[in-house]
Design a protein around this motif. Structure first.
Motif, PDB file in Angstrom:
ATOM      1  N   GLU A  47       0.822  -1.205   0.000  1.00 54.12           N
ATOM      2  CA  GLU A  47       0.000   0.000   0.000  1.00 54.12           C
ATOM      3  C   GLU A  47       0.861   1.263   0.000  1.00 54.12           C
ATOM      4  O   GLU A  47       0.604   2.209  -0.751  1.00 54.12           O
ATOM      5  N   VAL A  48       1.892   1.274   0.840  1.00 55.32           N
ATOM      6  CA  VAL A  48       2.771   2.441   0.907  1.00 55.32           C
ATOM      7  C   VAL A  48       3.448   2.676  -0.439  1.00 55.32           C
ATOM      8  O   VAL A  48       3.491   3.805  -0.945  1.00 55.32           O
ATOM      9  N   LYS A  49       3.964   1.616  -1.046  1.00 50.97           N
ATOM     10  CA  LYS A  49       4.654   1.759  -2.336  1.00 50.97           C
ATOM     11  C   LYS A  49       3.712   2.304  -3.409  1.00 50.97           C
ATOM     12  O   LYS A  49       4.109   3.134  -4.236  1.00 50.97           O
ATOM     13  N   ASN A  50       2.457   1.841  -3.393  1.00 54.49           N
ATOM     14  CA  ASN A  50       1.500   2.340  -4.391  1.00 54.49           C
ATOM     15  C   ASN A  50       1.311   3.849  -4.256  1.00 54.49           C
ATOM     16  O   ASN A  50       1.270   4.571  -5.259  1.00 54.49           O
ATOM     17  N   PHE A  51       1.188   4.330  -3.016  1.00 53.59           N
ATOM     18  CA  PHE A  51       1.053   5.769  -2.790  1.00 53.59           C
ATOM     19  C   PHE A  51       2.309   6.517  -3.231  1.00 53.59           C
ATOM     20  O   PHE A  51       2.234   7.600  -3.839  1.00 53.59           O
ATOM     21  N   VAL A  52       3.463   5.941  -2.925  1.00 58.42           N
ATOM     22  CA  VAL A  52       4.726   6.591  -3.276  1.00 58.42           C
ATOM     23  C   VAL A  52       4.869   6.682  -4.798  1.00 58.42           C
ATOM     24  O   VAL A  52       5.224   7.738  -5.337  1.00 58.42           O
ATOM     25  N   MET A  53       4.601   5.585  -5.496  1.00 60.49           N
ATOM     26  CA  MET A  53       4.745   5.593  -6.951  1.00 60.49           C
ATOM     27  C   MET A  53       3.720   6.524  -7.603  1.00 60.49           C
ATOM     28  O   MET A  53       4.012   7.172  -8.613  1.00 60.49           O
TER      29      MET A  53
END
Length: 369
Positions: A47-53
């Motif tokens: 989830e965090v990576k999706n927001f970051v990307m």
């Protein structure tokens, strides 16, 4: 007017004049043991990576915004303005920074100390006081307070790393300073691998650094960190931390950042530590492996990429449930607590906790007890 009515009226008048009665508040102001505002919490990497990307499609690391970072906001600090003071613990901020191929992040300096742990990618470098420092997965980097620094990506894949700064502490102290470099990026004035060449062997310090107060080693390479842990793993494990190494300032022997401590921890397959608690708080990022951590009786299951926080004075223990060793990077405010002679550690009387619940994600509408 009854006694109770008169007393309440008296309290109201005190409050109206910005005064307060110690006898009526000492129990909440001076608690018997630490009661931090922040709470244990866990963020899943997917989830965090999706927001970051997604942020990479919306914003760029230009002047003003400076860095493209999605930071972790502790639900226990959500009422603090602005933005919960960026608090993941009472003293520390942490977030995931993204730098895309071909991008540059502007040069600036501040009196917050900063550390970085490289999560994913290669081909980018940071420039710290004229030294170009290349970043690779598993590397630990420090940016001491007051030094110019910027980031450049000359590779072909996104770079992601964990940033940790002492922003909440300096915000609370009212002691924040920040300054832009005159140009967008600073020039490279030192040879590549400058600090790596100067500190190529542990225990050997260049004589020029005898009086250095900031950490002169800009990067600790993953290969050396892993080798040190493999050597430790041939010996008896620490009951509370298994096999762990601290990143230190080789010029002083103290923490790599003046106010921020950091370590890498190895849990062999099937290993379970004993529970303990301490006054300093800690932020964990799972570099590899899977397992769970029990914090105050609550089970927090984790896997590669996840981030979780252990507040001050919280019981905690780690268990590796995977089919291989687990590596946990963590950062903490131990240097601050030790400098103030406040840190204290206590072993759990039963060695391990009884699990009473499992972690659940809190929504915006959830009310904290």
């Amino acid at each position: 007017m009854t006694y109770e009515e008169r007393l309440n009226e008296y309290y109201d008048r005190l409050k109206s004049r910005n005064l307060g009665p110690l006898w009526n508040s000492i129990g909440s102001i001076m608690t018997k043991e630490p009661k931090p505002r922040v709470i244990p919490y866990l963020w899943k990497w997917d989830e965090v990576k999706n927001f970051v990307m997604e942020s990479g499609e919306l914003v760029t690391p230009d002047r003003g915004g400076e860095r493209r970072v999605v930071f972790f906001s502790n639900p226990g600090a959500r009422d603090l303005e602005p933005w919960g003071w960026g608090s993941l613990t009472q003293t520390l901020y942490a977030g995931i920074q993204l730098l895309l191929p071909g991008e540059k992040a502007p040069s600036h300096r501040h009196n917050q100390s900063a550390i970085r742990f490289i999560v994913q990618g290669s081909g980018a470098y940071t420039i710290v006081e004229g030294e170009r420092v290349y970043m690779e997965e598993g590397d630990f980097l420090i940016t001491p307070a007051g030094l110019w620094h910027d980031h450049v990506h000359s590779g072909g894949e996104p770079m992601l790393w964990l940033d940790c700064l002492d922003i909440p502490m300096l915000y609370q102290l009212g002691a924040m300073f920040f300054e832009h470099y005159p140009d967008f990026n600073q020039p490279v004035t030192k040879p590549d691998n400058y600090s790596v060449l100067r500190y190529s062997a542990s225990g050997l310090r260049p004589v020029q650094d005898h009086q250095n107060h900031y950490a002169p080693q800009a990067v600790f390479k993953w290969k050396q960190t892993k080798q040190a842990l493999e050597n430790l793993a041939k010996l008896e494990a620490d009951p509370f931390d298994a096999y762990a190494v601290e990143f230190i300032n080789p010029a002083t022997g103290k923490a790599a950042a003046n106010t921020i401590g950091a370590m890498m921890q190895f849990l062999p397959e099937g290993h379970a530590t004993w529970a303990h608690r301490h006054v300093h708080s800690a932020i964990y990022h799972v570099f590899d492996g899977e397992g769970y951590t029990v914090i105050n009786g609550v089970k927090f299951s984790w896997k590669k990429g996840d981030t979780f926080v252990i507040p001050n004075w919280a019981w905690h223990e780690h268990v590796n449930t995977g089919s291989q060793g687990a590596y946990l990077f963590s950062t903490n405010d131990l240097p601050v607590m030790e400098a103030l002679h406040l840190d204290k550690t206590e072993a759990h009387p039963e060695k391990r906790q009884v699990i009473t619940d499992e972690f659940k994600v809190l929504s915006d509408s959830d009310v904290l007890a």
